[in-house]
Write a protein that holds these residues in place. Structure first.
Motif, PDB file in Angstrom:
ATOM      1  N   TRP A 277       0.636   4.289  -3.023  1.00  0.00           N
ATOM      2  CA  TRP A 277       0.375   6.071  -2.413  1.00  0.00           C
ATOM      3  C   TRP A 277       0.845   6.046  -3.218  1.00  0.00           C
ATOM      4  O   TRP A 277       0.786   7.471  -3.903  1.00  0.00           O
ATOM      5  CB  TRP A 277       0.888   5.259  -0.968  1.00  0.00           C
ATOM      6  CG  TRP A 277       0.013   7.175  -0.402  1.00  0.00           C
ATOM      7  CD1 TRP A 277       0.586   8.164  -0.016  1.00  0.00           C
ATOM      8  CD2 TRP A 277      -1.322   7.506  -0.215  1.00  0.00           C
ATOM      9  NE1 TRP A 277       0.060   9.245   0.220  1.00  0.00           N
ATOM     10  CE2 TRP A 277      -1.524   8.817  -0.323  1.00  0.00           C
ATOM     11  CE3 TRP A 277      -2.456   7.191  -1.023  1.00  0.00           C
ATOM     12  CZ2 TRP A 277      -2.293   9.787  -0.179  1.00  0.00           C
ATOM     13  CZ3 TRP A 277      -3.689   8.011  -1.418  1.00  0.00           C
ATOM     14  CH2 TRP A 277      -3.405   9.291  -0.499  1.00  0.00           C
TER      15      TRP A 277
ATOM     16  N   ALA B  86      -6.418   6.032   0.891  1.00  0.00           N
ATOM     17  CA  ALA B  86      -5.442   6.060   2.120  1.00  0.00           C
ATOM     18  C   ALA B  86      -6.923   5.563   3.078  1.00  0.00           C
ATOM     19  O   ALA B  86      -6.330   5.579   4.665  1.00  0.00           O
ATOM     20  CB  ALA B  86      -6.419   7.979   2.391  1.00  0.00           C
TER      21      ALA B  86
ATOM     22  N   TYR C 160       0.874  -1.197   0.073  1.00  0.00           N
ATOM     23  CA  TYR C 160       0.197   0.053  -0.097  1.00  0.00           C
ATOM     24  C   TYR C 160       1.102   1.137   0.399  1.00  0.00           C
ATOM     25  O   TYR C 160       0.313   2.528  -0.584  1.00  0.00           O
ATOM     26  CB  TYR C 160      -0.872  -0.023   1.540  1.00  0.00           C
ATOM     27  CG  TYR C 160      -2.570  -0.342   0.673  1.00  0.00           C
ATOM     28  CD1 TYR C 160      -3.227   0.640  -0.245  1.00  0.00           C
ATOM     29  CD2 TYR C 160      -2.533  -2.012   0.650  1.00  0.00           C
ATOM     30  CE1 TYR C 160      -4.278  -0.511  -0.340  1.00  0.00           C
ATOM     31  CE2 TYR C 160      -3.465  -2.383   0.533  1.00  0.00           C
ATOM     32  CZ  TYR C 160      -4.844  -1.621  -0.050  1.00  0.00           C
ATOM     33  OH  TYR C 160      -5.861  -1.857  -0.295  1.00  0.00           O
TER      34      TYR C 160
END
Length: 196
Positions: A57, A81, A53
């Motif tokens: 991101w 998020a 992740y």
């Protein structure tokens, strides 16, 4: 760790492949019980999921305009998020380490202030569902941290957007936050990269 990109593969393809990988790992960790018998196994898997992740991101931040041109929506950024915040919240539930809870708060507050789920919420039922789940998790984090105000900006307006001003007692006379600053992946110098 940065994602290696082959120039012949479009940015959007790399993004969707990374998102698929992250979603698969997230669904596996979500199914594991918080009190797993082998803590080291769970922690190792948590860090693998978190690493994917984090890569996702950073990749979407670095290639935001190309991804938007390819059809990336604000709600999809908010979902990434939100997943990162859920990872932090889940790790807090397992370890009771307050730093994880603070990091979850940072991400949830950023989602709220940037209104990632607002656009198209009334037309898309699944988006409205994601917004409600986000709000409920954020409220739990705020209650656990004993926060009745948000850092920066107009707290009463932010809470009014999620419909809890009257129920939680936020606004004039409410308790102040403890003044912690943002950390982790979201840094002050990256603040502008969130907006578009």
């Amino acid at each position: 760790m940065q994602v290696q990109q082959n120039p012949s593969i479009p940015v959007s393809e790399v993004y969707w492949s990374l998102l698929h990988k992250a979603d698969k790992k997230f669904s596996k960790i979500r199914e594991l019980p918080y009190y797993h018998r082998n803590r080291h196994e769970y922690d190792a898997y948590f860090y693998k999921v978190f690493k994917v992740y984090t890569q996702l991101w950073k990749f979407q931040q670095e290639n935001r305009q190309k991804l938007v041109d390819a059809g990336l929506r604000r709600s999809e950024i908010g979902e990434i998020a939100s997943r990162i915040a859920q990872l932090y919240l889940g790790q807090y539930m397992r370890t009771s380490e307050a730093s994880y809870l603070s990091e979850a708060y940072i991400f949830y507050e950023a989602i709220l202030s940037r209104e990632y789920f607002k656009e198209g919420m009334f037309q898309d039922l699944s988006l409205a569902n994601k917004q409600l789940r986000f709000i409920s998790r954020f409220l739990v984090v705020c209650l656990l941290l004993n926060r009745r105000s948000l850092e920066g900006g107009d707290e009463e307006d932010a809470w009014r957007r999620v419909g809890v001003v009257e129920n939680v007692g936020v606004g004039e006379g409410a308790g102040e936050g403890d003044g912690e600053t943002a950390g982790g992946i979201i840094k002050e110098e990256e603040e502008e990269a969130w907006r578009w």
